[in-house]
Design an enzyme around this catalytic site. Structure first.
Site, mmCIF file in Angstrom:
data_model
loop_
_atom_site.group_PDB
_atom_site.id
_atom_site.type_symbol
_atom_site.label_atom_id
_atom_site.label_comp_id
_atom_site.label_asym_id
_atom_site.label_seq_id
_atom_site.Cartn_x
_atom_site.Cartn_y
_atom_site.Cartn_z
ATOM 1 N N ASP A 190 -0.499 5.913 -10.255
ATOM 2 C CA ASP A 190 -1.397 4.768 -10.199
ATOM 3 C C ASP A 190 -0.565 3.575 -9.732
ATOM 4 O O ASP A 190 0.662 3.586 -9.795
ATOM 5 C CB ASP A 190 -2.048 4.509 -11.553
ATOM 6 C CG ASP A 190 -3.410 3.825 -11.417
ATOM 7 O OD1 ASP A 190 -3.644 3.175 -10.384
ATOM 8 O OD2 ASP A 190 -4.228 3.933 -12.345
ATOM 9 N N GLU A 214 -17.637 -6.489 -15.784
ATOM 10 C CA GLU A 214 -17.003 -5.236 -16.182
ATOM 11 C C GLU A 214 -16.295 -4.634 -14.983
ATOM 12 O O GLU A 214 -16.809 -4.654 -13.865
ATOM 13 C CB GLU A 214 -18.022 -4.255 -16.768
ATOM 14 C CG GLU A 214 -19.161 -3.880 -15.835
ATOM 15 C CD GLU A 214 -20.109 -2.852 -16.429
ATOM 16 O OE1 GLU A 214 -19.762 -2.206 -17.433
ATOM 17 O OE2 GLU A 214 -21.213 -2.688 -15.874
#
Length: 885
Positions: A273, A625
């Site tokens: 990542d 979000e």
């Protein structure tokens, strides 16, 4: 000329180097000439052998530079296609991943992914033909996100396929296969299953969190869908997660690497990542190493082949200092070269069938229709009291559309998105559906207190200088990205609200490399708190009275930014807004604000009073979000949610609208579960629309007015209160998701209504099943209503003897089917024995003898809202002793 003509073949390079010196290579080449499949592994090994240490290391970062002496071009490994090709300009945008999961439709997932990969291939070849090889222009996609949405507070849960590992795995297999294609030699794209492993928030802790799940939770919940995509889909890439697992960062975790490669047979490459390796040595993160050199050596030794970040260049020093050997680097690099060979990036022209996909498929009419079909399939009808829906469009004369989600493009697109050419918001969809009716619109309220209702700053408050004689801002357009030299063009822009896409502002400028500076005076006529904001894809800065008010330089998460400031009436404020378009395929430059407004609610009530019906478009937003966000709004934190309630601003307005007594439909646009308890009790019709993609507005209108019969199902549990489940940071599955939750939810996983009715009968299952054997379930389903409709048939297995560490109920099969009125179909499900298994304290999967209950229906057997006959069930007995599998 096509890209392939500019690149010498790896075959040629390797052949020149090894000619007459390696019999093995010669034999390999002879075999290939006789029609054998390409030996990419051998070619990669030969090529890597020609590289210097520095060249090898350079190819292990996501921004891999060219090696000119070997005719290896630059390559950027970073690309996204979560629900359409993302961040690379024009593309077809399907519903956000959570909406795709709500379809419960494996065949549609295959169709979607084939469309996405067609567009991805077409766009790549167009880029390559122009020598463009930057971010979002390659063929290696960091999709899909298959983490389990175990807690509704997680902001990135909307990127996933929900809370159930079986559903997630089945959908992901189809999606990955569609992305990677069916050619026996070449990959269409590389798909990446992420984030491995045990990763699902909180966002604020992801760089330091250590997940220590029980063996039961790991094998029952966190790993089975990853295992499935390795074994059944042949996913060619895995992205390791930021967090630690059992005390070691996932990207430096040998245990996870062994599980993937040795136990499951994964033979692709692992990518970190982004900037996860930096977490190994950053203060306040994992802190397991002293520096980038040591961290990078740890990561490569643990199988992380590719670095998204800037740590791996230190591998040169790591080799020289003895922390890792060059031979160990070769293993990772060969995997990466094989991936590029499998993609055909160095194949001769004509060898790869996917290179012939024309660019005009991108956001084509056929693909737009597929986006509409998908959006329709994703809609979940949560409530329809007294058949409030569908509305009769021929009888509606006046309708009120209310809510800040009713006309917001961002709410259609979600995150990790592309940019469609013809997006349809709910307001626009309803207007198109009712061309002869009066459709009134009002925002009604802020989505949440602290989140602005944005609009372009009007020319009534913008001036070129202090005299305020000329409205607008002075604009300077440069044909470079650093404002150097004289502007190419100068003009006055009355407002700054431009979406150029992949077109330049002027014909004599490049579309992807330019910068614009707007300067002037901002002067308002009302003292108050204003939100000043901006939107641009590449980078932007805003100055107020010479002070830097805000800036953003991030093509990875392009969203609006804003700051609240107090402005005094009549005062002149110097304003400067600078935007840079740097090698991206979508240009948007907008100067935005929210001015003080006191009458939002009054306006909404006025139009509602005069309407025949009211459509409320509420929910949340990708501005609230998402991934590690800086959100300054009550109820939201760092991209995650603090609770599952609708924001107070919306709840208060809904109550006022409901009190008018008008037929009212609540449409929710959101990426995660909402505790709409009052609304469920008081609003007669409720639709869950998710972030529905470019055709979302049309799909919503189709459902409301009966041109489509909804059949979507919830891929997550809607709880009544966040306090009904354990703490967010608690990774024990006990008490979370339908498989472990013991309370009464607001809406269950798998729940969804239809405008027609279905009856289940003639359930056939053996009374006794031998432990360790697969078995067959047969059921008859009939549409007993008056309308065409689809049904999502769901099969659940309940094990009342399971201990508290194992689920007592789990989805074991599903199928989405279309029925005419009166039509009957017999369905047969082949159930794998593993669907009956539990995990014991030793971490072994076993099948326990005893009584089980198997149900088949349109929902879980416990859902009391389903009509009688919509679920059938039967108890069966597993014979013999416990069987290990």
């Amino acid at each position: 000329m096509k890209f392939f003509k500019h690149v010498l073949l790896f075959v040629s390079i390797a052949g020149i180097i090894t000619a007459c010196s390696d019999a093995k290579s010669e034999n390999s080449n002879n075999q290939q000439n006789e029609g054998a499949p390409p030996n990419f592994e051998l070619k990669a090994k030969e090529l890597v052998a020609t590289m210097t240490l520095e060249e090898k290391v350079s190819q292990m970062s996501y921004e891999s530079p060219a090696i000119e002496r070997l005719n290896i071009p630059e390559y950027n490994w970073w690309n996204e296609c979560l629900h359409g090709v993302g961040r690379a300009g024009k593309a077809t945008v399907f519903p956000q991943a959570i909406g795709l999961a709500a379809m419960f439709d494996k065949d549609q997932m295959s169709k979607i992914s084939e469309i996405i990969s067609d567009e991805a291939r077409a766009k790549h070849h167009e880029f390559a033909s122009r020598g463009k090889r930057g971010i979002y222009q390659g063929l290696t996609y960091w999709t899909p996100n298959i983490n389990i949405f175990r807690d509704p507070r997680w902001g990135r849960g909307m990127e996933t396929y929900g809370e159930d590992p079986y559903l997630a795995g089945e959908l992901a297999v189809r999606f990955i296969k569609g992305l990677q294609g069916d050619d026996p030699n070449y990959l269409k794209l590389v798909a990446t299953a992420k984030h491995f492993a045990v990763h699902s928030g909180p966002e604020i802790d992801r760089h330091r969190f250590n997940a220590v799940p029980s063996a039961q939770d790991f094998l029952n919940t966190y790993s089975p869908h990853f295992e499935k995509v390795v074994k059944q889909a042949g996913v060619y890439s895995i992205m390791c997660a930021y967090n630690s697992y059992n005390g070691q960062p996932c990207c430096g975790n040998q245990e996870l690497n062994d599980l993937l490669r040795n136990d499951w047979g994964f033979n692709g490459y692992i990518v970190s990542d982004c900037w996860a390796i930096k977490d190994f040595y950053d203060k306040g993160a994992h802190e397991i190493s002293d520096d980038a050199k040591e961290a990078s050596a740890i990561a490569v030794k643990a199988g992380t082949d590719l670095n998204c970040g800037d740590s791996y260049p230190s591998l040169v020093a790591a080799v020289k200092d003895g922390l890792i050997t060059e031979e160990e680097l070769n293993v990772s690099l060969e995997r990466l070269i094989v991936a590029r060979l499998k993609l055909g990036l160095f194949a001769p022209e004509g060898a790869v069938k996917y290179e012939n996909i024309p660019y005009d498929v991108v956001d084509s009419e056929k693909h737009r229709l597929a986006a509409l079909e998908t959006a329709r399939k994703s809609m979940v009808l949560l409530k329809n009291e007294n058949n409030t829906l569908p509305l009769d469009k021929n009888r509606i004369k006046k309708i009120a559309v209310i809510g800040s989600n009713a006309n917001d493009l961002e709410v259609l697109l979600g995150n990790y998105n592309g940019y469609p050419t013809e997006p349809i918001t709910p307001l626009k969809g309803i207007q198109q559906k009712l061309p002869n009716a009066e459709v009134s619109y009002a925002v009604g309220c802020k989505l949440a207190e602290g989140l602005p209702v944005f609009e372009a700053i009007p020319n009534s408050v913008l001036f070129t200088d202090d005299s305020k004689k000329i409205k607008g801002l002075s604009a300077e357009y440069y044909d470079n990205i650093d404002f150097k030299g004289d502007p190419k063009h100068k003009r006055i822009d009355e407002i700054v609200d431009f979406t150029w896409g992949n077109k330049p502002p002027f014909d004599d400028m490049g579309y992807d490399k330019y910068s614009v500076r707007w300067t002037g005076v901002l002067s308002v006529d009302q003292t108050g708190n204003y939100a000043l904001g901006g939107e641009a894809f590449s980078s932007m800065k805003m100055y107020l009275d010479g002070r830097l008010l805000m800036s953003r330089d991030d093509v990875h998460h392009p969203k609006k930014i804003y700051e609240y400031v107090k402005l005094e009436a009549g005062k002149n404020y110097d304003i400067r807004f600078e935007c840079i378009q740097d090698n991206t395929e979508h240009s948007i430059m907008r100067l935005l604000w929210e001015s003080p407004k006191e009458n939002l609610g009054e306006e909404a009530l006025t139009i509602a009073k005069n309407a025949d019906a009211v459509i409320l478009c509420m929910g949340i937003s990708p501005l609230l979000e998402g991934e590690e966000m800086k959100v300054k709004v009550d109820g939201f934190s760092g991209g995650d949610r603090v609770n599952t309630k609708l924001p107070k601003t919306q709840a208060q307005l809904i109550k006022k609208i409901q009190a008018l007594g008008k037929p009212t439909i609540l449409v929710l646009l959101n990426g995660s579960a909402l505790s709409i308890n009052w609304e469920n009790e008081n609003i007669p019709a409720i639709i869950e629309a998710w972030y529905p993609g470019q055709a979302g507005g049309t799909a919503i209108a189709d459902v409301i007015f009966g041109d489509y019969n909804p059949a979507g199902r919830l891929p997550v549990t809607f709880y009544k209160d966040i306090n009904d489940i354990p703490a967010f940071s608690n990774y024990d599955m006990s008490g979370k998701t339908y498989r472990y939750f013991k309370g009464t939810p607001l809406y269950e996983f798998g729940y969804g209504l239809s405008y027609t009715n279905f009856k289940y009968s003639n359930l056939k299952i053996p009374n006794t099943i031998e432990s360790g054997n697969n078995f067959t379930v047969e059921v008859e389903v009939e549409n007993v209503g008056a309308l065409d409709g689809e049904e999502v048939v769901q099969l659940y297995i309940q094990n009342p003897n399971a201990d508290t560490f194992n689920p007592h109920k789990t989805l074991a099969a599903f199928e989405r089917l279309f029925f005419k009125p009166g039509e009957k179909k017999i369905l047969t499900f082949e159930i794998d024995k593993e669907q009956l298994s539990v995990v014991n304290m030793k971490g072994e999967k076993i099948i326990q003898p005893g009584a089980y209950e198997i149900s088949v229906g349109g929902a879980q057997p416990s859902d009391e809202r389903m009509r009688k006959g919509s679920v059938v069930k039967k108890k069966v007995t597993i014979s013999r002793n416990a069987t290990k599998i």
